[in-house]
Design a protein around this motif. Structure first.
Motif, PDB file in Angstrom:
ATOM      1  N   GLN A 102       0.836  -1.210   0.000  1.00 17.10           N
ATOM      2  CA  GLN A 102       0.000   0.000   0.000  1.00 17.10           C
ATOM      3  C   GLN A 102       0.868   1.256   0.000  1.00 17.10           C
ATOM      4  N   VAL A 103       1.981   1.206   0.784  1.00 20.05           N
ATOM      5  CA  VAL A 103       2.892   2.358   0.846  1.00 20.05           C
ATOM      6  C   VAL A 103       3.526   2.568  -0.534  1.00 20.05           C
ATOM      7  N   SER A 104       3.972   1.480  -1.160  1.00 24.78           N
ATOM      8  CA  SER A 104       4.635   1.623  -2.466  1.00 24.78           C
ATOM      9  C   SER A 104       3.670   2.105  -3.551  1.00 24.78           C
ATOM     10  N   LYS A 105       2.360   1.811  -3.361  1.00 25.95           N
ATOM     11  CA  LYS A 105       1.352   2.302  -4.320  1.00 25.95           C
ATOM     12  C   LYS A 105       0.956   3.747  -4.027  1.00 25.95           C
ATOM     13  N   GLY A 106       1.461   4.298  -2.897  1.00 25.46           N
ATOM     14  CA  GLY A 106       1.121   5.675  -2.516  1.00 25.46           C
ATOM     15  C   GLY A 106      -0.248   5.785  -1.856  1.00 25.46           C
ATOM     16  N   LYS A 107      -0.833   4.620  -1.453  1.00 21.05           N
ATOM     17  CA  LYS A 107      -2.171   4.647  -0.831  1.00 21.05           C
ATOM     18  C   LYS A 107      -2.097   4.804   0.682  1.00 21.05           C
ATOM     19  N   LEU A 108      -0.870   4.702   1.222  1.00 21.87           N
ATOM     20  CA  LEU A 108      -0.670   4.786   2.669  1.00 21.87           C
ATOM     21  C   LEU A 108       0.725   5.366   2.859  1.00 21.87           C
ATOM     22  N   ASP A 109       0.928   6.234   3.891  1.00 18.94           N
ATOM     23  CA  ASP A 109       2.307   6.686   4.132  1.00 18.94           C
ATOM     24  C   ASP A 109       2.899   5.893   5.309  1.00 18.94           C
ATOM     25  N   GLU A 110       4.195   6.095   5.514  1.00 22.63           N
ATOM     26  CA  GLU A 110       4.913   5.313   6.535  1.00 22.63           C
ATOM     27  C   GLU A 110       4.286   5.534   7.925  1.00 22.63           C
ATOM     28  N   ALA A 111       3.877   6.787   8.209  1.00 24.12           N
ATOM     29  CA  ALA A 111       3.265   7.084   9.516  1.00 24.12           C
ATOM     30  C   ALA A 111       1.935   6.335   9.660  1.00 24.12           C
ATOM     31  N   GLY A 112       1.183   6.265   8.555  1.00 23.16           N
ATOM     32  CA  GLY A 112      -0.096   5.539   8.564  1.00 23.16           C
ATOM     33  C   GLY A 112       0.130   4.062   8.825  1.00 23.16           C
TER      34      GLY A 112
END
Ligand code: CAA
Length: 281
Positions: A51-61
């Motif tokens: 999800q992070v790599s797809k830009g749908k979630l950030d590291e903090a999320g």
């Protein structure tokens, strides 16, 4: 509701736990061995990294979600849970044992829910002293994506328990339906016999698995063909549901396809074993 315990760190249990954690609940995922639990945690991290790599979630999320999730083999962590959702193996005796234990461990107000795909809610509830606080909360695979939750009343489920779980399903972004207990509930009573029919079409040589799936995708606008869907659900789960509907109804039209049973006996269970009606290696 603050603390949710999910019993079972398999595909469904882990995704259900993730859904609750994303909505801000503290979630404990409990399974029977350290190995299974480590594996579940690794799968969660992999899914969130995607999800992070797809830009749908950030590291903090991602950290916020994982920070709300605990992985354990200790059932006693359910003692102060507000809700327990069980997503263990589809076996009545195992489910009854789990809930008999939970009934002793959990505080009196804890609501007990099963994600069973076809087993009687009333039968599982009978293993507890709180059938009024027992309910079916049935998610669909992949549970992080699918909007539906079937909220299933057993014979003794109270209106208060029903309303609490129905509203909770909305709180976590799902769209619930109210269902009275019946084998297969609503979706599986319709869906699994369709998958079973597709197995019989392969067995009787009417068409290949690829062409059956293509036909239903292009001819009925299904997002995926019935055999690919059977592979996603798990062919063992499909067989267990067919057997339950057949046993409970006594109607021969629900007899499991011989090919479905043969594939399960061979260990060709679909995506989770790398081979079902299609190959995943
Ligand atoms: N696990 C987790 N997430 C998944 C996934 C999986 N197996 N497959 C796809 N996804 C996610 C993707 O990551 C993507 O998420 P983002 O939008 O956040 O990036 C999203 O789903 C859409 O995926 P794709 O664009 O790659 O693929 P798609 O548009 O073809 O959708 C699908 C995939 C959602 C699985 C779709 O094919 C579909 O709806 N299939 C039917 C599923 C279905 O009928 N499920 C019910 C089964 S019955 C059941 O579960 C009940 C039971 O008791 C047996």
């Amino acid at each position: 509701m603050k603390k949710i315990v999910v019993i079972g760190g398999g595909t469904m249990g882990l995704d259900i736990a993730q859904v609750f954690a994303r909505s801000g609940f503290d979630v404990v995922v409990r399974d029977i061995s350290e190995e299974i639990i480590k594996n579940s945690e690794a799968r969660l991290n992999k899914a969130l990294d995607k999800q992070v790599s797809k830009g749908k979630l950030d590291e903090a999320g991602k950290q916020a979600i994982t920070g709300r999730m605990t992985f354990t083999t200790d059932l006693n962590l359910a003692a102060d849970a507000d809700l327990v959702v069980e997503a263990a193996i589809e076996n009545l005796d195992i489910k009854k044992q789990v809930f008999a234990d939970l009934d002793k461990i959990c505080k009196p107000e804890t609501i007990l829910a099963s994600n069973t795909s076809s087993i009687s809610i009333t039968a599982i509830a009978a293993a507890t002293q709180r059938p009024d606080k027992f309910i079916g909360m049935h998610f669909f695979n992949p549970a992080t994506v699918m909007k539906l939750v079937e909220v299933i009343r057993g014979a003794k489920t109270s209106d208060e328990t029903f309303k609490t779980v129905y509203e909770l399903a909305k709180t976590i972004g799902k769209d619930p339906v109210e269902v009275n207990e019946a084998p297969g509930f609503v979706v599986n009573k319709i869906l699994i016999p369709m998958i079973n029919e597709a197995c019989d079409l392969v067995y009787t040589g009417v068409a290949s698995a690829e062409d059956i799936d293509k036909a239903m995708q292009l001819g009925a606008n299904h997002p995926m063909g019935p055999l690919a869907l059977g592979d996603l659900i798990g062919l063992d789960v499909c067989l267990a549901i067919m057997d339950t509907i057949y046993q409970e109804s006594g109607d021969p039209k629900y007899r499991a396809s011989l090919l479905l049973r043969k594939m399960v006996r061979a260990g060709f269970l679909g995506r989770k074993t790398g081979k079902g009606f299609h190959d995943y290696n």
